[in-house]
Scaffold this motif. Sequence first.
Motif, PDB file in Angstrom:
ATOM      1  N   SER A 263       0.905   4.112  -2.857  1.00  0.00           N
ATOM      2  CA  SER A 263       0.690   5.522  -2.516  1.00  0.00           C
ATOM      3  C   SER A 263       1.792   6.404  -3.106  1.00  0.00           C
ATOM      4  O   SER A 263       1.517   7.483  -3.644  1.00  0.00           O
ATOM      5  CB  SER A 263       0.638   5.689  -0.991  1.00  0.00           C
ATOM      6  OG  SER A 263      -0.426   4.943  -0.452  1.00  0.00           O
TER       7      SER A 263
ATOM      8  N   ILE B 243      -5.915   4.704  -7.705  1.00  0.00           N
ATOM      9  CA  ILE B 243      -5.953   4.122  -6.362  1.00  0.00           C
ATOM     10  C   ILE B 243      -7.379   4.081  -5.844  1.00  0.00           C
ATOM     11  O   ILE B 243      -7.825   3.097  -5.253  1.00  0.00           O
ATOM     12  CB  ILE B 243      -5.055   4.926  -5.404  1.00  0.00           C
ATOM     13  CG1 ILE B 243      -3.605   4.905  -5.880  1.00  0.00           C
ATOM     14  CG2 ILE B 243      -5.163   4.380  -3.989  1.00  0.00           C
ATOM     15  CD1 ILE B 243      -2.992   3.534  -5.910  1.00  0.00           C
TER      16      ILE B 243
ATOM     17  N   LEU C 122       0.828  -1.205   0.000  1.00  0.00           N
ATOM     18  CA  LEU C 122       0.000   0.000   0.000  1.00  0.00           C
ATOM     19  C   LEU C 122       0.866   1.261   0.000  1.00  0.00           C
ATOM     20  O   LEU C 122       0.529   2.260  -0.644  1.00  0.00           O
ATOM     21  CB  LEU C 122      -0.929  -0.002   1.214  1.00  0.00           C
ATOM     22  CG  LEU C 122      -2.038  -1.056   1.214  1.00  0.00           C
ATOM     23  CD1 LEU C 122      -2.833  -0.989   2.510  1.00  0.00           C
ATOM     24  CD2 LEU C 122      -2.967  -0.881   0.016  1.00  0.00           C
TER      25      LEU C 122
ATOM     26  N   GLU D 214       1.318   9.244  -5.992  1.00  0.00           N
ATOM     27  CA  GLU D 214       1.732  10.622  -5.755  1.00  0.00           C
ATOM     28  C   GLU D 214       2.688  11.104  -6.842  1.00  0.00           C
ATOM     29  O   GLU D 214       2.564  12.223  -7.346  1.00  0.00           O
ATOM     30  CB  GLU D 214       2.399  10.713  -4.379  1.00  0.00           C
ATOM     31  CG  GLU D 214       2.803  12.113  -3.971  1.00  0.00           C
ATOM     32  CD  GLU D 214       1.622  13.038  -3.765  1.00  0.00           C
ATOM     33  OE1 GLU D 214       1.792  14.270  -3.905  1.00  0.00           O
ATOM     34  OE2 GLU D 214       0.515  12.535  -3.463  1.00  0.00           O
TER      35      GLU D 214
ATOM     36  N   GLY E 118      -3.963   9.245  -8.448  1.00  0.00           N
ATOM     37  CA  GLY E 118      -4.860   9.110  -7.309  1.00  0.00           C
ATOM     38  C   GLY E 118      -6.187   8.472  -7.667  1.00  0.00           C
ATOM     39  O   GLY E 118      -6.743   7.688  -6.892  1.00  0.00           O
TER      40      GLY E 118
END
Length: 226
Positions: free
Chosen positions: A43, A55, A39, A47, A52
């Motif tokens: 992330s 995700i 995870l 980024e 985003g």
Amino acid sequence: MNHKIINFPTFISWFRKSRRDFSRIPVLIWLNFLTIICLGLLSIYAEVRSKGQGIENLFSDPFEASVFYFGWLTSISEIMWCVAIAICGFTTALLPRADYRFRVFLSFSALLMALLYFDDRFRLTLILCTFFGAYRVVKTTVYLVYGSFLIIYARAFRQTIKKTPYVPLLIAFCLFAFSSAIDITPLGSRGIHAMLEDGTKLIGLINLTVYFWYICQRKIAHKIRA
């Protein structure tokens, strides 16, 4: 201040208990660690690459507001897969080593069902079809591979299976084969196609789950009486 002093020993005791509990289940430590790492990497990637939305899509609910029953029967089928796998895995862990052959039978049953479940849940065959661009060829090849696995499984454990009420297992295998054949057969009506493919698979899963529930329950009950 007094409130903190009172709660501090409670936190220490909770921490020690947590450490003892996790030390008894080391696999859970690794699963938590690997999940956090994965995870975290996702992330960072989101980024850096401004992904985003991707995700968010990974955690989105498969829900269509205008069709509230969207995917209900598919979800039930997936639950049945999970129940059957869990029954086999849990019973394998409970049985003593003296029941080696039955434990091996349940272990391979769980592995085979897990393979089919992951394909069904994550649409692995459809991903391969998209990647190679030959829909029927890829699906036929994958189904032949799965069919070969089932034949090998049946031959390897035929003596163990013969000692059980195996008719529901045989029905499940036949319905899975029928469902696969319908999947690669062009039919005009989408409703009939879905009913023949997914409906028969659901019935097969019901028979499969009840079969493993029954034989595992009987095996455990026999051990308890002994």
